[in-house]
Write a protein that holds these residues in place. Structure first.
Motif, PDB file in Angstrom:
ATOM      1  N   LYS A 117      16.684  14.574   0.601  1.00 38.37           N
ATOM      2  CA  LYS A 117      17.649  14.452  -0.184  1.00 38.37           C
ATOM      3  C   LYS A 117      18.698  15.386  -0.037  1.00 38.37           C
ATOM      4  N   TRP A 118      19.790  14.518  -1.709  1.00 31.75           N
ATOM      5  CA  TRP A 118      20.954  14.808  -1.178  1.00 31.75           C
ATOM      6  C   TRP A 118      20.873  16.729  -1.470  1.00 31.75           C
ATOM      7  N   ASP A 119      20.818  17.334  -1.965  1.00 25.39           N
ATOM      8  CA  ASP A 119      20.425  19.065  -2.294  1.00 25.39           C
ATOM      9  C   ASP A 119      19.688  19.599  -1.027  1.00 25.39           C
ATOM     10  N   ALA A 120      18.552  18.425  -0.656  1.00 21.85           N
ATOM     11  CA  ALA A 120      18.084  19.360  -0.220  1.00 21.85           C
ATOM     12  C   ALA A 120      18.311  20.533   1.283  1.00 21.85           C
ATOM     13  N   THR A 121      17.769  21.558   1.114  1.00 18.60           N
ATOM     14  CA  THR A 121      18.811  22.786   2.021  1.00 18.60           C
ATOM     15  C   THR A 121      18.264  22.387   3.579  1.00 18.60           C
ATOM     16  N   GLU A 122      18.991  23.208   4.313  1.00 18.75           N
ATOM     17  CA  GLU A 122      18.385  23.162   5.775  1.00 18.75           C
ATOM     18  C   GLU A 122      16.936  24.179   6.494  1.00 18.75           C
ATOM     19  N   ALA A 123      16.212  24.153   7.151  1.00 20.51           N
ATOM     20  CA  ALA A 123      15.171  23.827   7.545  1.00 20.51           C
ATOM     21  C   ALA A 123      14.643  24.930   9.016  1.00 20.51           C
ATOM     22  N   GLY A 124      14.057  26.109   9.354  1.00 21.60           N
ATOM     23  CA  GLY A 124      14.396  26.755  10.520  1.00 21.60           C
ATOM     24  C   GLY A 124      13.512  27.342  10.974  1.00 21.60           C
ATOM     25  N   GLY A 125      13.277  27.563  12.341  1.00 28.15           N
ATOM     26  CA  GLY A 125      11.849  28.449  12.767  1.00 28.15           C
ATOM     27  C   GLY A 125      12.086  28.263  13.888  1.00 28.15           C
ATOM     28  N   ILE A 126      11.033  29.338  14.381  1.00 31.46           N
ATOM     29  CA  ILE A 126      10.801  29.962  15.953  1.00 31.46           C
ATOM     30  C   ILE A 126      10.050  28.596  17.046  1.00 31.46           C
ATOM     31  N   LEU A 127       9.706  29.029  17.926  1.00 29.17           N
ATOM     32  CA  LEU A 127       8.979  27.347  18.646  1.00 29.17           C
ATOM     33  C   LEU A 127       8.445  28.843  19.719  1.00 29.17           C
ATOM     34  N   ILE A 128       7.263  28.213  19.948  1.00 34.24           N
ATOM     35  CA  ILE A 128       6.100  28.864  20.316  1.00 34.24           C
ATOM     36  C   ILE A 128       5.233  28.202  21.625  1.00 34.24           C
ATOM     37  N   GLY A 129       4.704  28.346  22.484  1.00 35.28           N
ATOM     38  CA  GLY A 129       4.198  27.757  23.350  1.00 35.28           C
ATOM     39  C   GLY A 129       3.637  27.640  24.164  1.00 35.28           C
ATOM     40  N   ARG A 130       3.353  27.322  25.496  1.00 34.21           N
ATOM     41  CA  ARG A 130       3.115  28.135  26.974  1.00 34.21           C
ATOM     42  C   ARG A 130       3.871  27.302  27.898  1.00 34.21           C
ATOM     43  N   ILE A 131       3.789  28.104  29.457  1.00 28.10           N
ATOM     44  CA  ILE A 131       4.206  27.155  30.642  1.00 28.10           C
ATOM     45  C   ILE A 131       2.791  26.918  31.499  1.00 28.10           C
ATOM     46  N   LEU A 132       2.911  26.045  31.543  1.00 31.57           N
ATOM     47  CA  LEU A 132       1.535  25.350  32.187  1.00 31.57           C
ATOM     48  C   LEU A 132       1.966  25.054  33.968  1.00 31.57           C
ATOM     49  N   GLU A 133       0.664  26.291  34.875  1.00 35.99           N
ATOM     50  CA  GLU A 133       0.566  26.815  35.600  1.00 35.99           C
ATOM     51  C   GLU A 133       0.985  25.218  36.527  1.00 35.99           C
ATOM     52  N   GLU A 134       0.100  24.573  36.232  1.00 33.91           N
ATOM     53  CA  GLU A 134       0.244  23.286  37.338  1.00 33.91           C
ATOM     54  C   GLU A 134       1.535  22.884  37.217  1.00 33.91           C
ATOM     55  N   ASP A 135       2.120  22.398  36.834  1.00 33.41           N
ATOM     56  CA  ASP A 135       3.137  21.463  36.925  1.00 33.41           C
ATOM     57  C   ASP A 135       4.214  22.458  36.467  1.00 33.41           C
ATOM     58  N   GLY A 136       4.454  23.507  35.510  1.00 35.36           N
ATOM     59  CA  GLY A 136       5.520  23.805  34.909  1.00 35.36           C
ATOM     60  C   GLY A 136       6.158  23.629  33.695  1.00 35.36           C
ATOM     61  N   ASN A 137       5.540  22.101  33.358  1.00 37.91           N
ATOM     62  CA  ASN A 137       5.489  22.218  32.277  1.00 37.91           C
ATOM     63  C   ASN A 137       5.476  23.112  30.820  1.00 37.91           C
TER      64      ASN A 137
END
Ligand code: ZN
Length: 134
Positions: free
Chosen positions: A8-28
């Protein structure tokens, strides 16, 4: 995050933080969760300024629930353009974040455009745009 795409033409920006993991097997890296805009964030048509309030508390909750097995992995925000490109302010924000102490060793930055999502990977003051595998 798709709920906040600025169609929409009047929609404002949105955002936030990313939360996750690092896999021990392959470092992904896996992003399991993100925060959504909080009341104290400043949202304009072409600017999103995230404040710590709410995002920090949400992260702490996940961290407690997962018994410390999660990381702060970066930031996401929307842009009112089809193919997003980071603004000068985005790059300044990202390089400031990359200078901070964080456990994961690298950070991801996602911009949700109207037609495309782009992801950048930042480590040791280097920023690399990640290309989609075809
Ligand atoms: Zn931006």
């Amino acid at each position: 995050m798709s709920r906040y795409i600025q169609v929409k033409w009047d929609a404002t920006e949105a955002g936030g933080i990313l939360i996750g993991r690092i896999l021990e097997e392959d470092g992904n890296y896996i992003i399991d969760d993100v925060t959504e805009p909080m009341p104290s964030d400043r949202r304009k048509r072409t600017r999103f300024s995230r404040k710590p309030d709410g995002h920090q508390e949400y992260f702490n909750e996940v961290w407690n629930r997962e018994k410390g097995r999660c990381f702060y992995l970066g930031e996401w925000h929307t842009h009112p353009e089809k193919k997003p490109t980071p603004s000068f302010i985005d790059k300044e924000d990202w390089s400031r974040l990359m200078k901070m102490e964080f456990e994961s060793g690298c950070l991801f930055f996602i911009i949700i455009g109207i037609d495309e999502i782009k992801v950048w990977y930042g480590a040791e003051d280097q920023l690399i745009e990640l290309k989609r595998r075809s």
